[in-house]
Scaffold this motif. Structure first.
Motif, PDB file in Angstrom:
ATOM      1  N   GLY A 101       0.792  -1.225   0.000  1.00 17.50           N
ATOM      2  CA  GLY A 101       0.000   0.000   0.000  1.00 17.50           C
ATOM      3  C   GLY A 101       0.820   1.269   0.000  1.00 17.50           C
ATOM      4  O   GLY A 101       0.309   2.342   0.307  1.00 17.50           O
ATOM      5  N   ILE A 102       2.095   1.157  -0.301  1.00 18.53           N
ATOM      6  CA  ILE A 102       2.936   2.358  -0.355  1.00 18.53           C
ATOM      7  C   ILE A 102       3.277   2.641  -1.822  1.00 18.53           C
ATOM      8  O   ILE A 102       3.646   1.728  -2.567  1.00 18.53           O
ATOM      9  CB  ILE A 102       4.213   2.151   0.490  1.00 18.53           C
ATOM     10  N   ASP A 103       3.149   3.900  -2.211  1.00 17.42           N
ATOM     11  CA  ASP A 103       3.325   4.216  -3.631  1.00 17.42           C
ATOM     12  C   ASP A 103       4.791   4.078  -4.064  1.00 17.42           C
ATOM     13  O   ASP A 103       5.694   4.079  -3.236  1.00 17.42           O
ATOM     14  CB  ASP A 103       2.760   5.610  -3.937  1.00 17.42           C
ATOM     15  N   PRO A 104       5.020   3.930  -5.388  1.00 13.56           N
ATOM     16  CA  PRO A 104       6.370   3.595  -5.890  1.00 13.56           C
ATOM     17  C   PRO A 104       7.456   4.575  -5.456  1.00 13.56           C
ATOM     18  O   PRO A 104       8.563   4.148  -5.091  1.00 13.56           O
ATOM     19  CB  PRO A 104       6.196   3.623  -7.408  1.00 13.56           C
ATOM     20  N   ALA A 105       7.133   5.866  -5.464  1.00 13.68           N
ATOM     21  CA  ALA A 105       8.163   6.845  -5.112  1.00 13.68           C
ATOM     22  C   ALA A 105       8.593   6.646  -3.663  1.00 13.68           C
ATOM     23  O   ALA A 105       9.788   6.616  -3.341  1.00 13.68           O
ATOM     24  CB  ALA A 105       7.622   8.259  -5.311  1.00 13.68           C
ATOM     25  N   LEU A 106       7.609   6.453  -2.840  1.00 15.42           N
ATOM     26  CA  LEU A 106       7.895   6.294  -1.417  1.00 15.42           C
ATOM     27  C   LEU A 106       8.563   4.952  -1.140  1.00 15.42           C
ATOM     28  O   LEU A 106       9.438   4.845  -0.284  1.00 15.42           O
ATOM     29  CB  LEU A 106       6.585   6.398  -0.637  1.00 15.42           C
ATOM     30  N   ARG A 107       8.161   3.959  -1.906  1.00 17.44           N
ATOM     31  CA  ARG A 107       8.766   2.641  -1.746  1.00 17.44           C
ATOM     32  C   ARG A 107      10.278   2.727  -2.019  1.00 17.44           C
ATOM     33  O   ARG A 107      11.087   2.159  -1.288  1.00 17.44           O
ATOM     34  CB  ARG A 107       8.116   1.675  -2.729  1.00 17.44           C
ATOM     35  N   ARG A 108      10.611   3.503  -3.054  1.00 22.46           N
ATOM     36  CA  ARG A 108      12.026   3.666  -3.382  1.00 22.46           C
ATOM     37  C   ARG A 108      12.765   4.328  -2.225  1.00 22.46           C
ATOM     38  O   ARG A 108      13.855   3.932  -1.841  1.00 22.46           O
ATOM     39  CB  ARG A 108      12.147   4.513  -4.660  1.00 22.46           C
ATOM     40  N   GLN A 109      12.091   5.321  -1.651  1.00 23.67           N
ATOM     41  CA  GLN A 109      12.688   6.037  -0.516  1.00 23.67           C
ATOM     42  C   GLN A 109      12.884   5.106   0.681  1.00 23.67           C
ATOM     43  O   GLN A 109      13.913   5.143   1.346  1.00 23.67           O
ATOM     44  CB  GLN A 109      11.774   7.206  -0.140  1.00 23.67           C
ATOM     45  N   VAL A 110      11.878   4.261   0.908  1.00 22.30           N
ATOM     46  CA  VAL A 110      11.975   3.324   2.031  1.00 22.30           C
ATOM     47  C   VAL A 110      13.154   2.377   1.820  1.00 22.30           C
ATOM     48  O   VAL A 110      13.950   2.130   2.722  1.00 22.30           O
ATOM     49  CB  VAL A 110      10.660   2.527   2.189  1.00 22.30           C
TER      50      VAL A 110
END
Ligand SMILES: Nc1ncnc2c1ncn2[C@@H]1O[C@H](COP(=O)(O)OP(=O)(O)OP(=O)(O)O)[C@@H](O)[C@H]1O
Ligand SMILES: [Mg+2]
Lengths: 370, 240
Positions: free
Chosen positions: B164-173
């Protein structure tokens, strides 16, 4: 301090749940008000009467009445002591030609019963005295054709003085059930709301996550106890204030003592709620405990006189927490007992509390092994 | 060979008469990211819960930093993120962070710094004062991840952190996870996203109550003679 942090969190959550708060604080007041209007009914209870210097005929008539036990005393002092101990419910004393009736009046139904018994016995005694005198008179008349006997002068109505240890002649059923009712509200709401809170904590996964931190199991239980303890104190104060100011009920003893007893009861209810919530899978299942756990408490708490029940039934009352708080609060409210003289009730409550708390701390092992 | 942050040996777990974990052997070394993949219901969450002591193992042993689990004190070195969000929704994001920080035993002077830092990592700084019950699903997930990051634990155990986390944020994570690894801390992560599995240092494939394969992503592809981890997964499961 993790315990304090948990307490603060639980309180914060509660304060934001306005509906539950309203339920906890205003529902009892509303019900109390309603009940004070509704209740003033009577039944025939068993009464114990102390007698001093009663004429034999009157004594026999009282003693032969159903539901009545009499005890002869020679001094008022000894009788008064029994009255204060709750051994007898009333004292009937003949002073010169008058009667002094003293009622404990902690249970208005008993006061009413004693009054009725006394009046009936007086009438009966008078009738038989009159009969006897009538016979004497007639025989005397037949023999001597003398003057009529002065029966009327001798049976000139004696004066009856009523005394009440607690309250007055207006004290009703409501006053008797008030201590139990107070305990019931505290127990019911704390039980339900704390049980729900812990259930939610478990189903939402926060309990698991909490237990994945180095928190001690006891810190969780004590955190809950602190927060609900505070809540119970506020609730009790509110109920006491309403009963004293709005309903005009007399509290002879110390109000602080009443609050202390209810606080202990609240903690018992909390421990009960937490314990039973582990056996519930949903909020609805938690509600199902109400008829099993909460309602029977009311029956055995003393609202319904236990001395008229079978022995084994009234024995059940020994494990009912509300009975102990009800007894203790009744003693404080009506007899003005000090909290220090209620050691038995308080230690039983504390005993139940310690056992339940221990069970809870151990019970949390189900969710974390250390 | 570095010291093991986590070591599972012959772990067995039964629920009633269903044996979920038959013989699980798994280790996470200091400074590596281990991915745990496997079909739904394979027992990935069960591996994690048994390791942390929330479920009692029926056999085998679990050690974390050479200490046998369950061990309460050791939990302060582990950042756990459950598959469910496990948040107090009457409280704000910040209050949740502070509460869990207190539970983890982070000192008072550190709490503000810590909560501000983890909130930044998951990009929740602007929403910290909102109540959690007004959060979106992804925001709750991020808050849950932030809680796991609190206190810079030496071992992170994350159960599907990026759902449930969007791609941009997933990359950041993932950038954050890698920098955690580079600090020498360890991460065990479960996921159904095979792209993420490729990013792990080693991948364990849980199937049929056992770890069927456990190696570097490239070695696994070689072993199964396929191009992607997704194909490894499908081949192992016998779909293709
Ligand atoms: N508390 C429990 N009681 C009984 N059975 C359980 C319990 N927890 C898990 N199981 C069973 O264990 C098996 C593994 O569950 P688990 O949650 O570990 O799977 P998973 O690999 O994490 O799946 P997913 O990818 O869907 O999260 C499932 O068959 C599940 O039904
Ligand atoms: Mg899972």
């Amino acid at each position: 301090m993790r315990t304090i942090a948990i307490m603060k969190r639980v309180l914060k959550e509660l304060l934001r749940d306005k509906r539950t708060l309203a339920l906890m604080f205003f529902a009892p007041i509303l019900i109390l008000l309603l009940m004070s209007f509704i209740f003033n009914s009577n039944a025939t209870p068993n009464v114990d009467i102390a007698t001093i210097n009663l004429p034999n005929a009157l004594y026999d008539n009282i003693n032969n009445t159903k539901h009545v036990d009499t005890y002869k005393y020679s001094t008022k002092k000894a009788a008064k002591e029994s009255l204060n101990n709750g051994k007898v419910d009333a004292i009937i004393q003949k002073k010169d030609n008058n009667y002094d009736l003293t009622y404990a009046n902690t249970d208005s139904t008993k006061t009413t019963a004693v009054k009725a018994v006394f009046n009936a016995s007086m009438t009966k005694t008078n009738v038989s005295t009159m009969k006897k005198q009538l016979i004497i008179t007639t025989t005397a008349l037949a023999k001597l054709t003398g003057q009529p006997a002065s029966t009327s002068a001798k049976s000139a109505a004696p004066k009856i003085n009523n005394h009440y240890v607690y309250g007055n002649k207006d004290t009703g059923f409501f006053d008797k059930i008030l201590p139990i009712l107070m305990g019931f509200f505290v127990f019911f709401f704390v039980f339900l709301i704390s049980g729900m809170a812990l259930l939610k904590e478990r189903t939402s996964g926060t309990l698991d996550r909490l237990l994945a931190t180095p928190v001690k199991r006891s810190e969780i239980v004590f955190g809950y106890m602190l927060s609900y303890g505070i809540l119970a104190i506020i609730q009790t104060i509110l109920i006491v204030l309403v009963t004293v100011w709005l309903l005009g009920v007399e509290i002879k003893g110390n109000i602080i003592s009443v609050i202390v007893i209810n606080l202990i009861l609240a903690l018992v209810a909390l421990a009960f709620g937490i314990l039973l919530s582990t056996f519930a899978k949903s909020e609805f299942q938690m509600m199902q405990f109400i008829p099993i756990v909460v309602i029977p408490q009311v029956f055995f708490s003393g609202i319904i006189p236990l001395d008229s029940m079978a022995q084994w039934v009234s024995d059940i009352s020994y494990i009912i927490p509300i009975k102990y708080s009800g007894d203790a609060v009744a003693d404080i409210m009506m007899r003005g007992s000090s909290i220090w003289s209620l050691g038995l009730d308080i230690s039983v409550l504390l005993g139940i509390l310690v056992v339940l708390t221990w069970l809870n701390i151990v019970g949390l092992k189900r969710y974390r092994k250390v | 060979m570095q010291t093991a942050a986590m070591n599972l040996q012959h772990l067995v777990k039964k629920f009633g008469n269903q044996t979920v974990l038959k013989d699980v052997n798994l280790n996470v070394r200091a400074g590596e990211i281990v991915g745990l993949i496997g079909p739904s219901g394979a027992g990935k969450s069960t591996v994690i819960k048994t390791t942390l002591g929330m479920e009692v193992a029926d056999g085998g042993s679990a050690t974390v930093f050479d200490t046998t689990m369950p061990n309460r004190q050791l939990l302060s070195n582990i950042g756990y993120m459950a598959q469910t969000d496990a948040l107090y929704d009457a409280l704000s994001g910040k209050e949740n962070l502070i509460f869990y920080a207190q539970m983890k035993g982070i000192s008072k002077s550190e709490i503000n710094k810590e909560t501000a830092y983890v909130a930044k990592v998951v990009d929740l700084t602007d929403n910290l004062n909102k109540r959690v019950n007004s959060y979106s699903g992804g925001m709750m997930r991020r808050l849950s991840l932030a809680i796991a990051l609190l206190g810079s634990p030496k071992l992170l155990v994350l159960d599907e952190p990026t759902v449930g986390i969007d791609p941009a944020l997933r990359r950041q994570v993932w950038k954050e996870l890698k920098s955690i690894r580079d600090e020498g801390r360890s991460i065990l992560i479960t996921t159904h996203v095979m792209d993420e599995a490729e990013l792990c240092d080693r991948v364990a494939l849980l199937l049929d109550g056992k770890v069927m394969a456990f190696d570097k992503p490239n070695a696994l592809k070689l072993q199964y003679n396929v191009d992607t981890i997704e194909d490894v997964f499908l081949k192992a499961e016998g779909v293709e």
